[in-house]
Design a protein around this motif. Structure first.
Motif, PDB file in Angstrom:
ATOM      1  N   GLN A 113       5.016   6.132  13.444  1.00 23.57           N
ATOM      2  CA  GLN A 113       3.945   6.027  12.460  1.00 23.57           C
ATOM      3  C   GLN A 113       2.662   5.525  13.098  1.00 23.57           C
ATOM      4  O   GLN A 113       1.575   6.060  12.865  1.00 23.57           O
ATOM      5  N   LEU A 114       2.766   4.490  13.910  1.00 20.27           N
ATOM      6  CA  LEU A 114       1.580   3.941  14.565  1.00 20.27           C
ATOM      7  C   LEU A 114       1.016   4.906  15.594  1.00 20.27           C
ATOM      8  O   LEU A 114      -0.197   4.988  15.783  1.00 20.27           O
ATOM      9  N   ALA A 115       1.889   5.671  16.260  1.00 22.89           N
ATOM     10  CA  ALA A 115       1.415   6.669  17.217  1.00 22.89           C
ATOM     11  C   ALA A 115       0.548   7.718  16.525  1.00 22.89           C
ATOM     12  O   ALA A 115      -0.469   8.165  17.067  1.00 22.89           O
ATOM     13  N   LEU A 130       0.840  -1.193   0.000  1.00 25.90           N
ATOM     14  CA  LEU A 130       0.000   0.000   0.000  1.00 25.90           C
ATOM     15  C   LEU A 130       0.876   1.245   0.000  1.00 25.90           C
ATOM     16  O   LEU A 130       1.937   1.268   0.621  1.00 25.90           O
ATOM     17  N   ASP A 131       0.423   2.294  -0.669  1.00 27.92           N
ATOM     18  CA  ASP A 131       1.164   3.542  -0.580  1.00 27.92           C
ATOM     19  C   ASP A 131       0.962   4.155   0.811  1.00 27.92           C
ATOM     20  O   ASP A 131       0.135   3.694   1.597  1.00 27.92           O
ATOM     21  N   ALA A 132       1.730   5.184   1.113  1.00 24.15           N
ATOM     22  CA  ALA A 132       1.724   5.744   2.460  1.00 24.15           C
ATOM     23  C   ALA A 132       0.341   6.219   2.889  1.00 24.15           C
ATOM     24  O   ALA A 132      -0.088   5.990   4.030  1.00 24.15           O
ATOM     25  N   ASP A 133      -0.373   6.877   1.997  1.00 28.72           N
ATOM     26  CA  ASP A 133      -1.704   7.372   2.346  1.00 28.72           C
ATOM     27  C   ASP A 133      -2.675   6.232   2.615  1.00 28.72           C
ATOM     28  O   ASP A 133      -3.500   6.306   3.543  1.00 28.72           O
ATOM     29  N   SER A 134      -2.583   5.160   1.831  1.00 27.90           N
ATOM     30  CA  SER A 134      -3.475   4.015   2.021  1.00 27.90           C
ATOM     31  C   SER A 134      -3.179   3.302   3.341  1.00 27.90           C
ATOM     32  O   SER A 134      -4.099   2.841   4.029  1.00 27.90           O
ATOM     33  N   CYS A 135      -1.891   3.201   3.691  1.00 26.58           N
ATOM     34  CA  CYS A 135      -1.531   2.627   5.002  1.00 26.58           C
ATOM     35  C   CYS A 135      -2.167   3.428   6.122  1.00 26.58           C
ATOM     36  O   CYS A 135      -2.755   2.863   7.062  1.00 26.58           O
ATOM     37  N   HIS A 136      -2.030   4.738   6.038  1.00 28.31           N
ATOM     38  CA  HIS A 136      -2.581   5.624   7.064  1.00 28.31           C
ATOM     39  C   HIS A 136      -4.096   5.468   7.164  1.00 28.31           C
ATOM     40  O   HIS A 136      -4.651   5.334   8.266  1.00 28.31           O
ATOM     41  N   ARG A 142      -6.023   4.001  10.474  1.00 27.28           N
ATOM     42  CA  ARG A 142      -6.969   4.885  11.163  1.00 27.28           C
ATOM     43  C   ARG A 142      -8.342   4.240  11.239  1.00 27.28           C
ATOM     44  O   ARG A 142      -9.028   4.351  12.266  1.00 27.28           O
ATOM     45  N   THR A 143      -8.742   3.555  10.166  1.00 29.20           N
ATOM     46  CA  THR A 143     -10.033   2.856  10.194  1.00 29.20           C
ATOM     47  C   THR A 143     -10.020   1.748  11.235  1.00 29.20           C
ATOM     48  O   THR A 143     -10.968   1.598  12.018  1.00 29.20           O
ATOM     49  N   VAL A 144      -8.945   0.960  11.247  1.00 23.77           N
ATOM     50  CA  VAL A 144      -8.819  -0.110  12.237  1.00 23.77           C
ATOM     51  C   VAL A 144      -8.879   0.466  13.651  1.00 23.77           C
ATOM     52  O   VAL A 144      -9.557  -0.073  14.534  1.00 23.77           O
ATOM     53  N   ARG A 145      -8.171   1.571  13.854  1.00 23.38           N
ATOM     54  CA  ARG A 145      -8.179   2.196  15.194  1.00 23.38           C
ATOM     55  C   ARG A 145      -9.577   2.645  15.576  1.00 23.38           C
ATOM     56  O   ARG A 145      -9.992   2.505  16.747  1.00 23.38           O
ATOM     57  N   SER A 146     -10.338   3.180  14.632  1.00 28.62           N
ATOM     58  CA  SER A 146     -11.689   3.665  14.932  1.00 28.62           C
ATOM     59  C   SER A 146     -12.628   2.529  15.310  1.00 28.62           C
ATOM     60  O   SER A 146     -13.647   2.755  15.968  1.00 28.62           O
ATOM     61  N   LEU A 147     -12.296   1.303  14.902  1.00 30.17           N
ATOM     62  CA  LEU A 147     -13.118   0.139  15.202  1.00 30.17           C
ATOM     63  C   LEU A 147     -12.620  -0.619  16.436  1.00 30.17           C
ATOM     64  O   LEU A 147     -13.169  -1.670  16.766  1.00 30.17           O
ATOM     65  N   SER A 148     -11.598  -0.087  17.100  1.00 31.59           N
ATOM     66  CA  SER A 148     -10.946  -0.810  18.185  1.00 31.59           C
ATOM     67  C   SER A 148     -11.377  -0.281  19.551  1.00 31.59           C
ATOM     68  O   SER A 148     -11.131   0.890  19.879  1.00 31.59           O
ATOM     69  N   ALA A 149     -11.975  -1.152  20.348  1.00 27.71           N
ATOM     70  CA  ALA A 149     -12.335  -0.806  21.719  1.00 27.71           C
ATOM     71  C   ALA A 149     -11.068  -0.680  22.560  1.00 27.71           C
ATOM     72  O   ALA A 149      -9.998  -1.174  22.187  1.00 27.71           O
ATOM     73  N   PRO A 150     -11.128  -0.013  23.710  1.00 25.76           N
ATOM     74  CA  PRO A 150      -9.969   0.053  24.607  1.00 25.76           C
ATOM     75  C   PRO A 150      -9.436  -1.350  24.919  1.00 25.76           C
ATOM     76  O   PRO A 150     -10.209  -2.277  25.144  1.00 25.76           O
ATOM     77  N   GLY A 151      -8.110  -1.488  24.902  1.00 22.47           N
ATOM     78  CA  GLY A 151      -7.507  -2.788  25.172  1.00 22.47           C
ATOM     79  C   GLY A 151      -7.345  -3.665  23.958  1.00 22.47           C
ATOM     80  O   GLY A 151      -6.942  -4.820  24.071  1.00 22.47           O
ATOM     81  N   SER A 152      -7.637  -3.115  22.777  1.00 19.16           N
ATOM     82  CA  SER A 152      -7.454  -3.885  21.544  1.00 19.16           C
ATOM     83  C   SER A 152      -5.973  -3.929  21.172  1.00 19.16           C
ATOM     84  O   SER A 152      -5.156  -3.144  21.669  1.00 19.16           O
ATOM     85  N   ARG A 153      -5.615  -4.860  20.269  1.00 20.87           N
ATOM     86  CA  ARG A 153      -4.215  -5.073  19.905  1.00 20.87           C
ATOM     87  C   ARG A 153      -4.076  -5.171  18.388  1.00 20.87           C
ATOM     88  O   ARG A 153      -5.030  -5.463  17.680  1.00 20.87           O
ATOM     89  N   LEU A 154      -2.848  -4.962  17.928  1.00 23.88           N
ATOM     90  CA  LEU A 154      -2.544  -5.000  16.500  1.00 23.88           C
ATOM     91  C   LEU A 154      -1.212  -5.710  16.295  1.00 23.88           C
ATOM     92  O   LEU A 154      -0.235  -5.420  16.987  1.00 23.88           O
ATOM     93  N   TRP A 155      -1.179  -6.641  15.340  1.00 25.65           N
ATOM     94  CA  TRP A 155       0.057  -7.296  14.912  1.00 25.65           C
ATOM     95  C   TRP A 155       0.194  -7.053  13.418  1.00 25.65           C
ATOM     96  O   TRP A 155      -0.703  -7.392  12.636  1.00 25.65           O
ATOM     97  N   CYS A 156       1.292  -6.415  13.003  1.00 27.76           N
ATOM     98  CA  CYS A 156       1.466  -6.118  11.588  1.00 27.76           C
ATOM     99  C   CYS A 156       2.956  -6.108  11.240  1.00 27.76           C
ATOM    100  O   CYS A 156       3.820  -6.279  12.110  1.00 27.76           O
ATOM    101  N   ASP A 157       3.243  -5.910   9.973  1.00 27.06           N
ATOM    102  CA  ASP A 157       4.627  -5.844   9.519  1.00 27.06           C
ATOM    103  C   ASP A 157       4.737  -4.830   8.393  1.00 27.06           C
ATOM    104  O   ASP A 157       3.752  -4.483   7.738  1.00 27.06           O
ATOM    105  N   HIS A 158       5.969  -4.361   8.199  1.00 28.29           N
ATOM    106  CA  HIS A 158       6.243  -3.431   7.096  1.00 28.29           C
ATOM    107  C   HIS A 158       7.731  -3.563   6.759  1.00 28.29           C
ATOM    108  O   HIS A 158       8.458  -4.296   7.443  1.00 28.29           O
ATOM    109  N   VAL A 159       8.145  -2.883   5.711  1.00 26.40           N
ATOM    110  CA  VAL A 159       9.562  -2.896   5.336  1.00 26.40           C
ATOM    111  C   VAL A 159      10.185  -1.539   5.631  1.00 26.40           C
ATOM    112  O   VAL A 159       9.484  -0.517   5.703  1.00 26.40           O
TER     113      VAL A 159
END
Length: 279
Positions: free
Chosen positions: A227-229, A166-172, A176-193
């Motif tokens: 970036q994630l912050a 994904l390009d930088a804007d699409s990643c963002h 952001r969409t994932v974060r908006s769907l995440s209740a407090p205490g949710s977690r994320l596992w991902c990777d990038h180069v």
């Protein structure tokens, strides 16, 4: 579709190669790849580098441990975005009341279903598995909720092998969409180069072969934590090389098994593995 389906088969082939090793770090009995995909992975990547890049099995094994840790901590909702041919839900003994949602393009999910049917009894998960056919560049969260996803419940999001394409804007936008769907205490596992990989001389032949097949990385991160912050997550990040040789100022977390030193290869310093959570 070409990029996504091609890399899904290749990562399955990489997991299969690791499983066949006597000193395997990952054991994946249901890899779902075809002979064509095995041959392509060898011709395009393994024969060029002289080895099968360790990021795929390391990412998969540590992703397994992320899911186990989340389930042990009471999380009962896991969402895998661009799930591809990942067979994690089949190889883990997860609680019956855990909802495991796999999101991907309709054509890829259809192909995956056919391969799962051929795999037979080994392809039956212990938890409740649901597929959601959706394009992640569109309004996919509505389909997620229609499948039983509860945005009020803690969720573990798994996003493996997707962000580099994904390009930088699409990643963002996605994060952001994932974060908006995440209740407090949710977690994320991902990777990038890391973007330095694009200028690495030893990796240039691989990138050239990938480009010829239309398989292109479109972005990279120099600082995944920052970036994630920016997208609302508190994160920690390691390279595969950094996990093979743990750094005192950034040690692995408790649930991570020791990553073998053999995974310190010429490309392993360019691949981030990232664990994050919401407050």
């Amino acid at each position: 579709m070409q990029t996504i389906s091609t890399t899904a088969g290749w990562t399955a082939a990489a997991r299969e190669l690791e499983t066949a090793r006597a000193d395997r770090f990952l054991e994946d009995p249901v890899t779902l790849c075809t002979e064509v995909e095995r041959r392509q992975w060898h011709d395009v990547v393994v024969s060029v580098l002289g080895y099968s890049p360790p990021v795929v099995p390391v990412r998969a094994r540590l992703g397994d441990e992320v899911v186990r840790a989340a389930a042990e901590d009471g999380i009962r909702q896991v969402v895998s975005l661009a799930a591809g041919l990942e067979s994690r839900v089949l190889r883990l003994d997860l609680p019956e009341d855990l909802l495991y949602v796999e999101v991907d393009l309709p054509a890829l999910l259809e192909a995956r279903s056919l391969r799962l049917a051929e795999a037979g009894p080994a392809a039956r998960p212990a938890c409740r598995r649901v597929e959601v056919a959706a394009d992640l560049s569109g309004d996919w969260h509505r389909s997620l909720e229609d499948a039983g996803f509860d945005p009020r419940a803690r969720t573990l999001w798994v996003v493996e092998g997707l962000l580099p394409y994904l390009d930088a804007d699409s990643c963002h936008t996605l994060l952001r969409t994932v974060r908006s769907l995440s209740a407090p205490g949710s977690r994320l596992w991902c990777d990038h180069v890391h973007p330095d990989v694009f200028a690495a001389a030893h990796y240039a032949p691989v990138l050239k072969s990938l480009e010829a097949l239309g398989v292109l990385w479109a972005s990279g991160w120099t600082d995944p934590v920052a970036q994630l912050a920016a997208d609302g997550w508190r994160a920690r990040a390691w390279t595969v090389k950094g996990l093979a040789h743990p750094e005192p100022d950034n040690p692995p977390v408790a649930w991570m098994p020791p990553v073998p030193a053999r995974t310190d290869t010429s490309d392993s310093g360019y691949h981030w593995l990232i664990w994050a959570h919401t407050d």
